[in-house]
Design an enzyme around this catalytic site. Structure first.
Site, PDB file in Angstrom:
ATOM      1  N   HIS A   1      -2.175   0.635   7.267  1.00  0.00           N
ATOM      2  CA  HIS A   1      -2.505   0.398   5.758  1.00  0.00           C
ATOM      3  C   HIS A   1      -2.766   2.095   5.443  1.00  0.00           C
ATOM      4  O   HIS A   1      -3.289   2.837   6.240  1.00  0.00           O
ATOM      5  CB  HIS A   1      -3.916  -0.146   5.707  1.00  0.00           C
TER       6      HIS A   1
ATOM      7  N   ASP B   1      -7.860   4.375  -3.000  1.00  0.00           N
ATOM      8  CA  ASP B   1      -6.784   3.089  -2.209  1.00  0.00           C
ATOM      9  C   ASP B   1      -6.788   2.240  -3.244  1.00  0.00           C
ATOM     10  O   ASP B   1      -7.259   1.472  -3.990  1.00  0.00           O
ATOM     11  CB  ASP B   1      -7.571   2.330  -1.171  1.00  0.00           C
TER      12      ASP B   1
ATOM     13  N   CYS C   1       0.934  -1.127   0.003  1.00  0.00           N
ATOM     14  CA  CYS C   1       0.087   0.137  -0.009  1.00  0.00           C
ATOM     15  C   CYS C   1       0.856   1.171  -0.091  1.00  0.00           C
ATOM     16  O   CYS C   1       0.584   2.200  -0.613  1.00  0.00           O
ATOM     17  CB  CYS C   1      -0.876   0.156   1.098  1.00  0.00           C
TER      18      CYS C   1
END
Length: 154
Positions: free
Chosen positions: A41, A58, A1
């Site tokens: 995250h 995202d 991420c």
């Protein structure tokens, strides 16, 4: 991420978007009886020039990655090319929101977003943990994601 969303943040910023890095606590596939995981995250809050809507973006969540932006402060069901999501407030002060995916009629929590902004250097410790700690699944398993079109009856 960190790599995917970090790169996406730089690209969006260069294109004139206002982008804020946020941190999320992963809830995806974590049994309810376990204690909460630390925030690990990276996600993005994005505003387009002239638009009052703050979008959640995202591009680095693996198996249940968003395939479209979601209005961060709407608790309505939001369609993406690969399914429906919703983002619900989880505390009275509105400081955190939970992203949920519709899995064939059952809502499943993916992660809980803390709304405070993070500077790029603030991610270093969490990033180090995810790639170096023996209990992190990234140290002993390969993770890859690929989105493909799905045909879902609506």
């Amino acid at each position: 991420c960190y790599e995917q969303n970090g790169l996406f943040k730089r690209v969006l910023t260069a294109l004139g978007f206002e982008v804020t890095g946020l941190m999320a606590r992963v809830l995806w596939m974590v049994p309810d009886h376990l204690p909460p995981r630390p925030r690990s995250h990276m996600v993005l809050a994005v505003r387009a020039p002239g638009d009052d809507t703050t979008w959640l973006a995202d591009v680095g969540f693996g198996g249940c990655v968003l395939t479209g932006p979601l209005a961060l402060f709407s608790d309505a069901v939001q369609a993406t090319p690969n399914g429906d999501f919703r983002i619900l407030p989880i505390d009275e002060l509105g400081g955190e929101r939970q992203v949920q995916a519709n899995l064939s009629g059952r809502w499943a929590a993916t992660y809980q977003v803390a709304l405070g902004a993070w500077a790029d250097q603030d991610y270093e410790q969490a990033n180090f943990y995810t790639y170096a700690h023996p209990s992190s699944h990234f140290t002993f398993s390969l993770t890859a994601g690929r989105t493909t079109p799905v045909s879902m009856p609506r």
